[in-house]
Scaffold this motif. Structure first.
Motif, mmCIF file in Angstrom:
data_model
loop_
_atom_site.group_PDB
_atom_site.id
_atom_site.type_symbol
_atom_site.label_atom_id
_atom_site.label_comp_id
_atom_site.label_asym_id
_atom_site.label_seq_id
_atom_site.Cartn_x
_atom_site.Cartn_y
_atom_site.Cartn_z
ATOM 1 N N ARG A 49 85.275 48.832 4.127
ATOM 2 C CA ARG A 49 84.057 49.456 3.896
ATOM 3 C C ARG A 49 84.046 50.729 4.204
ATOM 4 N N ALA A 109 85.711 52.842 1.489
ATOM 5 C CA ALA A 109 84.851 52.782 0.302
ATOM 6 C C ALA A 109 83.959 53.913 0.529
ATOM 7 N N MET A 131 85.509 56.898 -0.189
ATOM 8 C CA MET A 131 85.683 57.473 -1.662
ATOM 9 C C MET A 131 84.248 57.713 -2.175
ATOM 10 N N ARG A 132 83.357 57.378 -1.887
ATOM 11 C CA ARG A 132 82.022 57.679 -2.376
ATOM 12 C C ARG A 132 81.727 59.057 -1.931
ATOM 13 N N ALA A 183 85.040 52.049 -5.687
ATOM 14 C CA ALA A 183 84.512 51.572 -4.372
ATOM 15 C C ALA A 183 83.710 50.462 -4.608
ATOM 16 N N GLU A 184 82.877 49.940 -5.723
ATOM 17 C CA GLU A 184 82.190 48.722 -5.763
ATOM 18 C C GLU A 184 83.137 47.716 -5.419
ATOM 19 N N PHE A 243 86.064 47.535 -3.713
ATOM 20 C CA PHE A 243 86.465 47.424 -2.478
ATOM 21 C C PHE A 243 85.197 46.976 -1.662
ATOM 22 N N GLU A 244 83.858 47.159 -1.837
ATOM 23 C CA GLU A 244 82.970 46.715 -1.289
ATOM 24 C C GLU A 244 82.635 45.194 -1.406
ATOM 25 N N SER A 288 90.017 52.568 -10.715
ATOM 26 C CA SER A 288 89.492 51.433 -10.551
ATOM 27 C C SER A 288 90.657 50.122 -10.751
ATOM 28 N N ALA A 344 92.297 49.616 -7.570
ATOM 29 C CA ALA A 344 91.207 49.085 -6.483
ATOM 30 C C ALA A 344 91.255 47.623 -6.483
ATOM 31 N N GLY A 376 92.090 46.007 -3.256
ATOM 32 C CA GLY A 376 91.070 45.345 -2.575
ATOM 33 C C GLY A 376 91.301 43.865 -2.152
ATOM 34 N N ILE A 421 92.973 56.802 -2.911
ATOM 35 C CA ILE A 421 92.715 55.555 -2.306
ATOM 36 C C ILE A 421 93.562 55.489 -1.153
#
Length: 476
Positions: A69, A72, A75-76, A105-106, A108-109, A152, A155, A159, A183
């Motif tokens: 988290r 991520a 990254m945002r 990022a999503e 990863f979250e 992505s 990721a 992830g 990343i």
């Protein structure tokens, strides 16, 4: 705006004695030099991954979640810097690159949350005995990501591996390395232990041929063409190494007579030319009911012609160049083959401009089944629109290729939707939308489009080994 490219091995950034150019596909200018991993670099990465796995597998799921988290979130925060690097190396319009950073990022979250839910189970048994099922990280992962989504795509694999408790060696794409570099930077800054995440670049065949047979590698995760996926699967099978394969597609779009034809056509054209059609789930083969065919075709062509093509850094651009020079002759050959076999070219069909790897948004109509493009994924801004007389005919055409990654349909009839869900042979079917997946949904294909799933509650399955423990309270 473009990062200094390095390998990342055992928690350290390093250069190499040999490097490769990274080219901006919109200008054909060199924007960076990419270090090419040597055999020693790969050996070091393997050793580091083994050490990293020993640490990470024993790290509490909550702490793994927290590290992912934090990465991520970084990254945002760095969205603009990462997006500009992606546009420079890939060519996609900057707004699309910004969205890709958020999507990465999503992923990863979501996987961070799934790290907390790698549940086993207790199986009821007789008194004095217990049967329990444990999900444990499979080990070192060798992962290979493609060039079409520099952020992505890596990721998804990083992830899944990290959330499950695995370590990973990622071989990212040579054409578009910056997304993976960013990343890794985020995870380094988030406090990921050394050796858990390693990044290498170089000749794909050399790296895969060396890493896959190595004893520490317990999973091969690959996104790319079906031909390469089959080769890697064969190689892995010789060592009984499991694989996760997300391979090519040739997505059908079924347009039924009851839909809003204009909206479906405009949506189809916009989505077709996103990322210059360089998407494994890109809507490509449009099968449109006879009664609405002309209206759909005319509106689709109108929107295709209006698509603004240019350098992704410029305002208002909707479609950038192809990612490399190999794609232009490949697309031209498909167009010429279709033309020779009787297809009508309604828009485009040629290179766009004289500099950069640009190709016109292209629409082919009335394409015979014998044309290559009806069986081969164009992976570019090329759409096929053919009329069909019934839903039966549309489904038959949709299923006529060896691929089954994504499929789409436009209809509001419950009976049609039920049949589409049951009969269209794909891993991902979307109705009245051309979005194929979200982080919380499983993504993968059937038939020659691969097997295994990324994302959703199923997304960590491939990264886990299942162990059954039978415990008896006395010796029997």
């Amino acid at each position: 705006m473009y990062p200094d490219l390095k390998l990342y091995v055992g928690g350290e950034w390093r250069k190499s004695s040999e490097d490769l150019p990274v080219i901006n596909p919109a200008t054909e200018d060199e924007i960076g030099r990419l270090p090419k991993a040597s055999r020693r670099d790969l050996d070091d990465a393997l050793a580091a991954a083994v050490e990293g796995f020993a640490i990470w597998r024993k790290t509490a799921p909550r702490e793994r979640c927290n590290v992912i988290r934090r990465a991520a979130a970084l990254m945002r925060e760095r969205q603009e810097e990462i997006a500009r690097a992606i546009t420079l190396e890939h060519g996609k319009p900057l707004p699309q690159a910004r969205l890709e950073v958020i999507r990465g990022a999503e992923f990863f979250e979501w996987d961070a949350g799934e790290a907390m839910r790698t549940y086993g189970r207790v199986i009821p048994s007789k008194h004095g005995e217990s049967f329990t099922v444990h999900h444990q990280p499979v080990g070192v992962v060798a992962a290979f990501s493609p060039w079409n989504f520099p952020m992505s795509q890596p990721a998804r694999k990083i992830g899944g591996a990290l959330a499950a408790g695995c370590s990973i060696i990622l071989k990212a794409a040579e054409e578009t390395p910056a997304g993976a570099v960013h990343i890794v930077r985020a995870f380094e800054d988030a406090g990921l232990p050394k050796g858990v995440l390693n990044l290498v670049f170089g000749d794909p065949a050399e790296i895969s041929g060396y890493l896959i047979p190595q004893e520490p590698v317990r999973l091969v995760a690959f996104t790319g063409s079906t031909a390469v996926g089959r080769h890697l699967t064969t190689m892995a099978s010789e060592h009984m190494t499991p694989v996760l394969m997300e391979l090519g597609g040739h997505a059908p779009v079924i347009v039924c007579e009851d839909t809003d034809v204009v909206k479906a056509a405009i949506s189809g054209a916009v989505r077709k030319y996103r990322n210059a059609g360089q998407v494994c789930t890109s809507p490509t083969r449009f099968f449109v009911h006879d009664s609405v065919y002309e209206e759909f075709r005319d509106n689709f062509v109108r929107r295709a012609v209006e698509t603004v093509v240019g350098n992704g850094m410029e305002d208002g651009v909707e479609m950038g160049p192809l990612a490399n020079d190999r794609r232009i002759p490949a697309l031209s050959a498909l167009v010429e083959d279709a033309r020779a076999k009787g297809a009508e070219i309604l828009a485009g069909g040629e290179r766009h401009g004289n500099k950069g790897y640009f190709f016109q948004p292209t629409v082919l109509a009335d394409v015979p089944d014998t044309a290559r493009v009806m069986q081969e994924e164009p992976f570019g801004p090329l759409a096929v629109i053919n009329p069909v007389s019934s839903l039966d005919a549309a489904i038959e055409q949709a299923n006529s290729v060896p691929y089954g990654l994504a499929g789409y349909a436009f209809s509001n009839r419950a009976d049609y939707i039920a049949r589409l869900a049951e009969e269209v042979q794909v891993g991902n079917l979307s109705i009245n939308t051309l979005e194929a997946s979200m982080p919380e949904t499983p993504f993968g294909g059937v038939k020659s489009s691969g097997y295994g799933r990324e994302g959703g509650s199923e997304g960590l399955d491939n990264y886990m080994a299942i162990k059954h423990v039978w415990h008896s309270s006395q010796i029997v």
